[in-house]
Design a protein around this motif. Structure first.
Motif, mmCIF file in Angstrom:
data_model
loop_
_atom_site.group_PDB
_atom_site.id
_atom_site.type_symbol
_atom_site.label_atom_id
_atom_site.label_comp_id
_atom_site.label_asym_id
_atom_site.label_seq_id
_atom_site.Cartn_x
_atom_site.Cartn_y
_atom_site.Cartn_z
ATOM 1 N N ILE A 197 -7.311 0.835 -5.331
ATOM 2 C CA ILE A 197 -7.554 0.500 -3.912
ATOM 3 C C ILE A 197 -8.998 0.025 -3.734
ATOM 4 N N VAL A 198 -9.921 0.794 -4.334
ATOM 5 C CA VAL A 198 -11.346 0.450 -4.195
ATOM 6 C C VAL A 198 -11.621 -0.921 -4.816
ATOM 7 N N SER A 199 -11.008 -1.165 -5.981
ATOM 8 C CA SER A 199 -11.239 -2.445 -6.654
ATOM 9 C C SER A 199 -10.740 -3.611 -5.805
ATOM 10 N N SER A 200 -9.542 -3.442 -5.210
ATOM 11 C CA SER A 200 -9.020 -4.540 -4.380
ATOM 12 C C SER A 200 -9.865 -4.699 -3.117
ATOM 13 N N GLY B 293 -5.974 12.931 -12.307
ATOM 14 C CA GLY B 293 -6.434 11.717 -13.001
ATOM 15 C C GLY B 293 -5.650 10.506 -12.534
ATOM 16 N N GLN B 294 -4.337 10.662 -12.429
ATOM 17 C CA GLN B 294 -3.467 9.554 -11.985
ATOM 18 C C GLN B 294 -3.797 9.159 -10.542
ATOM 19 N N ALA B 295 -4.001 10.189 -9.724
ATOM 20 C CA ALA B 295 -4.341 9.915 -8.322
ATOM 21 C C ALA B 295 -5.669 9.166 -8.240
ATOM 22 N N GLY B 296 -6.617 9.553 -9.075
ATOM 23 C CA GLY B 296 -7.922 8.879 -9.128
ATOM 24 C C GLY B 296 -7.757 7.417 -9.526
ATOM 25 N N GLN B 297 -6.826 7.159 -10.442
ATOM 26 C CA GLN B 297 -6.582 5.776 -10.866
ATOM 27 C C GLN B 297 -6.091 4.930 -9.692
ATOM 28 N N THR C 122 0.823 -1.222 0.000
ATOM 29 C CA THR C 122 0.000 0.000 0.000
ATOM 30 C C THR C 122 0.852 1.266 0.000
ATOM 31 N N PHE C 123 2.052 1.140 0.554
ATOM 32 C CA PHE C 123 2.877 2.340 0.701
ATOM 33 C C PHE C 123 3.155 2.980 -0.667
ATOM 34 N N ASP C 124 3.498 2.112 -1.650
ATOM 35 C CA ASP C 124 3.789 2.637 -2.999
ATOM 36 C C ASP C 124 2.575 3.353 -3.578
ATOM 37 N N THR C 125 1.422 2.740 -3.373
ATOM 38 C CA THR C 125 0.195 3.333 -3.926
ATOM 39 C C THR C 125 -0.084 4.690 -3.287
ATOM 40 N N ILE C 126 0.064 4.720 -1.963
ATOM 41 C CA ILE C 126 -0.195 5.976 -1.251
ATOM 42 C C ILE C 126 0.822 7.036 -1.667
ATOM 43 N N ARG C 127 2.060 6.586 -1.853
ATOM 44 C CA ARG C 127 3.115 7.510 -2.295
ATOM 45 C C ARG C 127 2.772 8.063 -3.687
ATOM 46 N N ALA C 128 2.285 7.151 -4.543
ATOM 47 C CA ALA C 128 1.911 7.574 -5.904
ATOM 48 C C ALA C 128 0.784 8.597 -5.852
ATOM 49 N N ILE C 129 -0.171 8.380 -4.941
ATOM 50 C CA ILE C 129 -1.281 9.337 -4.797
ATOM 51 C C ILE C 129 -0.721 10.689 -4.383
ATOM 52 N N GLU C 130 0.187 10.661 -3.422
ATOM 53 C CA GLU C 130 0.767 11.917 -2.919
ATOM 54 C C GLU C 130 1.478 12.668 -4.047
ATOM 55 N N VAL C 131 2.343 11.910 -4.776
ATOM 56 C CA VAL C 131 3.123 12.542 -5.856
ATOM 57 C C VAL C 131 2.194 13.122 -6.916
ATOM 58 N N ASN C 132 1.150 12.331 -7.281
ATOM 59 C CA ASN C 132 0.241 12.789 -8.335
ATOM 60 C C ASN C 132 -0.605 13.979 -7.903
ATOM 61 N N VAL C 133 -1.054 13.945 -6.645
ATOM 62 C CA VAL C 133 -1.872 15.072 -6.164
ATOM 63 C C VAL C 133 -1.028 16.339 -6.121
ATOM 64 N N LEU C 134 0.193 16.212 -5.572
ATOM 65 C CA LEU C 134 1.061 17.395 -5.479
ATOM 66 C C LEU C 134 1.511 17.876 -6.857
ATOM 67 N N GLY C 135 1.623 16.896 -7.779
ATOM 68 C CA GLY C 135 2.041 17.267 -9.148
ATOM 69 C C GLY C 135 0.882 17.749 -9.996
ATOM 70 N N GLY C 136 -0.300 17.789 -9.433
ATOM 71 C CA GLY C 136 -1.463 18.299 -10.157
ATOM 72 C C GLY C 136 -2.073 17.286 -11.114
ATOM 73 N N GLN C 137 -1.611 16.031 -11.061
ATOM 74 C CA GLN C 137 -2.177 15.017 -11.970
ATOM 75 C C GLN C 137 -3.283 14.254 -11.226
#
Lengths: 109, 179
Positions: A87-90, A78-82, A61-76
């Motif tokens: 997470i929701v699917s799993s 859509g990526q964060a939503g993915q 989960t850490f990688d996923t959460i990190r990816a969310i953080e990076v994408n949200v801060l980077g303004g992406q």
């Protein structure tokens, strides 16, 4: 890109479902071999494995959460939503596994 | 000979692995189909073990009593009736763990053995207060605990029979809470 998104979403769903069902089946076998009540142990295992099934499906989960953080801060967003969709699917996969086990042994969801 | 069997294992490695996987899959499917039956058999076994244990205890107690009586030949007629045996009956919402609750309640009530029956019948709240002291775990990991309450008490022929109701222990013990 979109196809890969759906592939990952479906894969996460089935991995989480498989972890719960497989874990419960083999855990029940272990309970039987150690003189424990199989049904009770399997029901409890289903609840306990739920969160780990999600973690296993997401590959940590850490990688996923990190990816969310990076994408949200980077303004992406859509990526964060993915990532959130993964997470929701799993979660849905793991939860359906638990519901299936409950329905199978207790006859109610 | 060993080399030959090792090479045989290597040769048929895939078949052996498939055989093992088949065994696991088969036993897991068996378990899915028959686990509830196994559960009820385990429950029955536990109940039989418990009853057997109780009978064994009773036999030992009777033997001791017999030895004591044979020493004192003439029992005093004005002897006060005391509790010699405690029988616990559990009314639980849980399907499992009734024997564990019985055993633990019996252990908790052990101080009442050899006490006057009149004392307990006049102060039944004593029993409740002992049982309220600690919740009883009903599984090996001690994750699920129940709180027992006295339903009925009956006194008959040096036996205290107690019916308890086991309820889920939801209340946190706030008296021990420290900041």
């Amino acid at each position: 890109m979109e196809q890969q998104f759906w592939q990952t979403t479906i894969l996460d769903f089935f991995i989480a479902l498989g972890v719960v069902l497989g874990g419960v089946a083999l855990g029940g076998l272990g309970a039987f071999l150690t003189n424990d009540y199989p049904t009770e142990r399997m029901l409890r295992l289903a609840e306990q494995l739920k969160i780990w099934a999600m973690v296993a499906a997401l590959g940590g989960t850490f990688d996923t959460i990190r990816a969310i953080e990076v994408n949200v801060l980077g303004g992406q967003l859509g990526q964060a939503g993915q990532q959130l969709a993964f997470i929701v699917s799993s979660f849905i996969g793991a939860h359906i596994g638990v519901l299936f086990i409950r329905w199978f042994f207790q006859g109610e969801i | 000979m060993v080399k030959k069997s090792l090479s045989n294992i290597k040769k048929h490695g895939r078949s052996i692995i498939l055989f093992l996987i088949g065994n696991i899959v088969g036993s897991a499917s068996f378990l899915f189909l028959y686990s509830q039956k196994l559960d009820s058999l385990y429950l029955e076994r536990d109940a039989i073990y418990y009853a057997n244990n109780q009978k064994y205890k009773q036999i030992r107690k009777l033997e001791q009593e017999l030895a004591k009586l044979s020493q004192h030949r003439i029992p005093s007629p004005n002897r006060e009736e005391t509790i010699k045996k405690i029988i616990v009956e559990v009314d639980s919402t849980y399907r499992f763990g009734a024997e564990m609750i019985k055993a633990q309640v019996e252990a908790m009530l052990e101080p009442f053995l050899d006490k006057s029956m009149q004392l307990i019948s006049n102060n039944p709240e004593l029993v409740e207060s002992v049982l309220q002291k600690k919740p009883i775990p009903i599984d090996a990991e001690q994750t699920q605990k129940v709180q027992v309450h006295v339903k009925y008490l009956s006194f008959y022929n040096e036996t205290l029979k107690i019916w308890v109701k086991a309820e889920e222990n939801t209340g946190e013990d706030l008296t021990n809470y420290q900041k």
